[in-house]
Design a protein around this motif. Structure first.
Motif: not given
Ligand SMILES: [Zn+2]
Length: 413
Positions: A188, A231, A234, A238, A344
């Motif tokens: 992330h 990502w 997070e 998430l 994640d």
């Protein structure tokens, strides 16, 4: 004990994540493999500590990269530019909305308390159903700008978050033989705490980016596809990984357009997350600060969720990752644990086998404050030494080795 008897009974670690991979020629067998002509070893050799550190520094220029700020969007742009420069295929953005209720209704923090019941009836006083055998507990995220002593970093982190549209970047290595199947590797890119989010999680994001760079080299081929995911959101729960699952789960394995040989979202075989990859200094000092040195027994922690739908497959995959560490890693060993949590890989764990790699066990160790830089102003470049960065690079060697075997990687013209 029963679990371990089961593993020994398996005899080998062949391609546990995917029956299809096992049937396709056993590319995943690690024991007794030819080391001198191993293409995966050639790829692992392309990892480099200075390059890994430079990628982390590239992310750290955007401070803590808190979601919903310009510094976060600038970091997304920078990641996208890097992936394109590496030649990674199918660079895309996932777009989603993040509109949380006002902070007063959320009680101030995006995460639940450390002491959360696991709901499965056995003792657990840490994240993921873990048990913390000490009185030490991790601290909540820092929200005080003045706790950051460096005025330059404080200025970069100044803009507060606002609700609305969010984006995150993904790209792919398209498989030559099975472009319709893939492994997902993630980290992330957002952070919190008024630092530079170096360890949490530039360290994991840089592993994903370095692997994207190496697998995208023109002389590298893989039979199966690999998804690289950076990502966002997070730290708020998430949300970026959830958005990906919501938008893409139903697209899996579909050839679009029909007959094109193109699969925008290959079928998921497993998901492997990298989150906080550098600090294993052991328990904190008596006053709760980071112990100064990487501990002599430092290791990487590969965790699966024993309560997930794919627990058995994920456990076998975790031991496959550990075997890859023994074969390919240069500096630090790896250990397997059952309490994957708070990252994640969680939205994937009941859909496919899912793992997280970390510097410590998330529950018993980070929960017991083994990483006092977590979400604090001390998560900055100047805190860490090459021994810390090397733990991250060792994790990159481990995942590159494991994934290289699983996708049947080869090197040549
Ligand atoms: Zn993290």
């Amino acid at each position: 004990m029963r679990l371990f008897a089961l593993i020994i009974g398996c005899g080998s670690f062949i391609s546990v994540a995917s029956g299809a991979a096992a049937q396709s020629g056993g590319a995943a067998t690690l024991a007794g493999a030819d080391t001198t002509n191993d293409p995966v070893q050639l790829l692992v050799n392309r990892l480099d500590l200075e390059r890994y550190k430079n990628t982390i520094k590239g992310l750290a220029q955007f401070g803590d990269r808190r979601q919903g700020t310009k510094r976060n969007r600038d970091a997304v742009d920078w990641i996208e530019a890097q992936l394109k420069q590496y030649g990674c295929q199918n660079v895309e953005r996932i777009t989603y909305q993040y509109n949380p209720p006002p902070a007063t209704q959320r009680g101030g923090r995006g995460r639940g308390p450390v002491t959360s019941p696991n709901g499965h009836g056995f003792a657990g006083n840490g994240p993921g159903g873990s048990r913390i055998f000490s009185d030490m507990r991790e601290h909540g995220a820092n929200n005080d700008s003045l706790a950051q002593p460096d005025p330059k970093i404080r200025a970069i982190d100044m803009e507060p978050t606002t609700p609305g549209e969010r984006q995150e970047v993904i790209c792919m290595k398209v498989g030559t033989k099975y472009p319709n199947e893939m492994y997902i590797i993630g980290g992330h890119m957002d952070g919190i705490g008024w630092g530079q989010a170096v360890n949490d999680d530039a360290s994991g994001s840089a592993i994903v980016m370095e692997l994207a760079r190496i697998f995208s080299m023109p002389d590298v081929r893989t039979e199966r596809s690999i998804r690289f995911a950076l990502w966002n959101n997070e730290e708020t729960g998430l949300n970026g990984a959830h958005a990906y699952v919501d938008q893409r789960a139903a697209m899996q394995g579909k050839e679009i357009p029909a007959g094109s040989g193109k699969y925008p979202e290959p079928k998921w075989l497993a998901m492997i997350q990298h989150d906080m990859m550098m600090v294993d200094h052991g328990p904190p000092t008596p006053d709760g600060k980071l112990s100064p040195e990487q501990r002599p027994g430092a290791d990487i922690n590969i965790e699966f969720a024993s309560t997930s739908k794919f627990a058995d497959e994920a456990m076998k995959l975790a031991f496959f990752w550990r075997a890859a560490n023994e074969k390919y890693a240069t500096d630090y060993p790896a250990a397997v644990g059952p309490h994957m949590s708070n990252t994640d890989s969680d939205p994937f764990k009941d859909l496919v086998p899912a793992l997280s790699l970390r510097e410590n066990e998330r529950g018993s160790q980070i929960g017991g404050n083994w990483d006092p830089t977590h979400h604090q102003p001390t998560d900055v470049l100047t805190t860490f030494t090459d021994k810390d960065f090397m733990l991250g690079l060792t994790s990159a060697q481990t995942t590159l080795g494991a994934i290289g075997r699983l996708v049947g990687a080869t090197v040549g013209k």
